[in-house]
Structure formats: structure tokens, C-alpha cells
Design a protein around this motif. Structure first.
Motif, PDB file in Angstrom:
ATOM      1  N   PRO A 110      17.545  62.947 132.394  1.00 57.10           N
ATOM      2  CA  PRO A 110      17.460  61.567 131.889  1.00 57.10           C
ATOM      3  C   PRO A 110      18.833  60.917 131.716  1.00 57.10           C
ATOM      4  CG  PRO A 110      16.805  63.141 130.196  1.00 57.10           C
ATOM      5  CD  PRO A 110      16.949  63.902 131.475  1.00 57.10           C
ATOM      6  N   THR A 111      19.863  61.713 131.534  1.00 55.41           N
ATOM      7  CA  THR A 111      21.200  61.147 131.344  1.00 55.41           C
ATOM      8  C   THR A 111      21.744  60.513 132.618  1.00 55.41           C
ATOM      9  OG1 THR A 111      22.244  63.279 131.805  1.00 55.41           O
ATOM     10  CG2 THR A 111      21.778  62.757 129.481  1.00 55.41           C
ATOM     11  N   THR A 112      21.094  60.762 133.756  1.00 51.50           N
ATOM     12  CA  THR A 112      21.548  60.181 135.025  1.00 51.50           C
ATOM     13  C   THR A 112      20.671  59.024 135.491  1.00 51.50           C
ATOM     14  OG1 THR A 112      20.241  61.674 136.421  1.00 51.50           O
ATOM     15  CG2 THR A 112      22.423  62.456 135.741  1.00 51.50           C
ATOM     16  N   VAL A 113      19.640  58.682 134.700  1.00 51.83           N
ATOM     17  CA  VAL A 113      18.676  57.653 135.087  1.00 51.83           C
ATOM     18  C   VAL A 113      19.021  56.328 134.403  1.00 51.83           C
ATOM     19  CG1 VAL A 113      16.233  56.991 134.973  1.00 51.83           C
ATOM     20  CG2 VAL A 113      16.860  59.355 135.494  1.00 51.83           C
ATOM     21  N   ASP A 114      18.991  55.234 135.185  1.00 53.83           N
ATOM     22  CA  ASP A 114      19.303  53.909 134.660  1.00 53.83           C
ATOM     23  C   ASP A 114      18.082  53.129 134.191  1.00 53.83           C
ATOM     24  OD1 ASP A 114      22.076  54.168 135.352  1.00 53.83           O
ATOM     25  OD2 ASP A 114      21.538  53.720 137.427  1.00 53.83           O
ATOM     26  N   LEU A 115      16.912  53.409 134.797  1.00 50.87           N
ATOM     27  CA  LEU A 115      15.713  52.625 134.499  1.00 50.87           C
ATOM     28  C   LEU A 115      14.478  53.446 134.836  1.00 50.87           C
ATOM     29  CD1 LEU A 115      14.382  49.852 133.769  1.00 50.87           C
ATOM     30  CD2 LEU A 115      14.670  49.223 136.182  1.00 50.87           C
ATOM     31  N   LEU A 116      13.458  53.321 133.991  1.00 48.09           N
ATOM     32  CA  LEU A 116      12.183  53.996 134.207  1.00 48.09           C
ATOM     33  C   LEU A 116      11.099  52.935 134.324  1.00 48.09           C
ATOM     34  CD1 LEU A 116      10.435  56.598 134.211  1.00 48.09           C
ATOM     35  CD2 LEU A 116      10.501  56.532 131.726  1.00 48.09           C
ATOM     36  N   LEU A 117      10.428  52.882 135.492  1.00 47.88           N
ATOM     37  CA  LEU A 117       9.323  51.955 135.726  1.00 47.88           C
ATOM     38  C   LEU A 117       8.018  52.691 135.429  1.00 47.88           C
ATOM     39  CD1 LEU A 117      10.543  50.312 139.057  1.00 47.88           C
ATOM     40  CD2 LEU A 117      10.962  49.569 136.691  1.00 47.88           C
ATOM     41  N   VAL A 118       7.267  52.172 134.458  1.00 49.64           N
ATOM     42  CA  VAL A 118       6.098  52.866 133.927  1.00 49.64           C
ATOM     43  C   VAL A 118       4.826  52.127 134.329  1.00 49.64           C
ATOM     44  CG1 VAL A 118       5.004  53.740 131.823  1.00 49.64           C
ATOM     45  CG2 VAL A 118       7.502  53.593 131.953  1.00 49.64           C
ATOM     46  N   PRO A 119       3.903  52.781 135.043  1.00 49.06           N
ATOM     47  CA  PRO A 119       2.651  52.108 135.390  1.00 49.06           C
ATOM     48  C   PRO A 119       1.797  51.900 134.145  1.00 49.06           C
ATOM     49  CG  PRO A 119       2.535  54.416 135.997  1.00 49.06           C
ATOM     50  CD  PRO A 119       3.936  54.171 135.506  1.00 49.06           C
TER      51      PRO A 119
END
Length: 188
Positions: A110-119
Motif C-alpha cells: 500500500p505504501t507504493t499505491v497512489d489511488l484505490l478505485l473501489v467498485p
């Protein structure tokens, strides 16, 4: 209505979309999402492959395959693991009939993720979402590192509600994106 009733109603609404309506609304949502500054500034984005008439984000994967890095979930017991994938790479069918990357050697932190798109089946103006009831995203959001990642609910305008029932463990999203609008949720 309770969550189960709302789920049933939201699924019925989506199933009533014709193929043409679903594709048009999905393209409009993708165009809207691309205008959002948080999306524009994000390089590593966790997304999903559409199932049960969720908004289809594949036009983004194809169009932005060279400028964005995409990660997709795989169900591991009762949790989600996120794997990188690029347009054109092989996919296989995972749990619940959902497409997942064939190469599952790398797992994103998660420390490398900029955005999470959640359905979302539905979402409200406070940032609460209604999913399918499996709790996968709820469990993900309890991890402090994943909680820190900006999260946007992806849903069609028909799924937007003024207020949804929510439980004490439900964690609100930072934004909702539909084919018509982007709703950024204030922290109160």
C-alpha cells in the motif's frame, strides 16, 4: 431499507441497463474520472475488472497503459492481494468469476499505491459505500497502511444515495465518481 434490500435493488437497477447504456455510461464515467486532479496526479492505481455491470474501466487501462501503472485484486482467503498488470498481458479467472492477472508473483504494498478505485453498488454523500457484502474492502481498509491510500468509489449515478445505512466499522471513501459528477468528501 437495510443493506441486503439495498443490494438487491441496486443490482436489479444495474441489470436493467442495456449493453449500449452500460457502455455509454462507463465511457462517460471514465472521461469524468480522467478530469479529476487526484487521478491525474496518480501513477500507481489499484482498480478492478468489471463484473455484474459495474462501470467498465477497461478503456482507461488501454488508453493510459503507458502512463499509469495498474494493480488488480485477487482474493486470498478472506483478503485482497494486489498484482500489477499492463494492457495486453494475460488474464485468468479468479474467485467469483473475476478476471485477475495471470502473473501473480509481485504483490503491491500500500505504501507504493497512489489511488484505490473501489467498485460500489451504491454510495452516499458521506462517502459510505455498499458493496456485495463479502467484506473484502472493509477488511482492506482496516489496515492502517491501506487506510492512508486515497480511495474513490466508482458507481453509476443511479447508485448514488443521500444516505446509506452503515456500521461502526465502515470506513468512508474520500470521493465518489459517477458518469455525471465527482463528489469529494470532506473530513467533517
Amino acid at each position: 431499507m437495510d443493506k441486503a434490500q439495498l443490494r438487491t435493488k441496486a443490482l436489479q437497477q444495474r441489470r436493467q441497463l442495456s449493453e449500449a447504456q452500460w457502455q455509454r455510461q462507463s465511457l462517460e464515467l471514465c472521461a469524468n474520472l480522467q478530469q479529476w486532479s487526484v487521478f491525474q496526479q496518480s501513477s500507481r492505481i489499484c482498480a478492478y475488472f468489471s463484473t455484474q455491470r459495474e462501470a467498465n474501466l477497461e478503456p482507461l487501462f488501454e488508453r493510459l497503459g503507458k502512463t499509469k501503472h495498474w494493480g488488480f485484486p485477487r482474493c486470498v482467503q478472506k483478503n485482497l492481494a494486489w498484482h500489477p498488470w499492463q494492457w495486453g498481458q494475460a488474464l485468468t479467472t479468479g474467485a467469483y468469476g473475476i478476471k485477475v492477472p495471470t502473473d501473480q508473483t509481485e504483490i503491491w504494498s500500500p505504501t507504493t499505491v497512489d489511488l484505490l478505485l473501489v467498485p460500489c453498488l451504491a454510495g452516499d454523500r458521506q462517502g459510505y459505500r455498499l458493496g456485495y457484502g463479502g467484506g473484502y474492502y472493509d477488511r482492506l481498509f482496516t489496515d492502517p497502511l491501506w487506510r492512508a491510500v486515497p480511495k474513490a468509489g466508482i458507481l453509476f449515478e443511479a447508485g448514488l444515495r443521500e444516505k446509506l445505512p452503515h456500521d461502526p466499522w465502515d470506513i468512508p471513501l474520500q470521493a465518489l465518481v459517477t458518469e455525471k459528477q465527482i463528489i469529494e468528501i470532506s473530513d467533517g
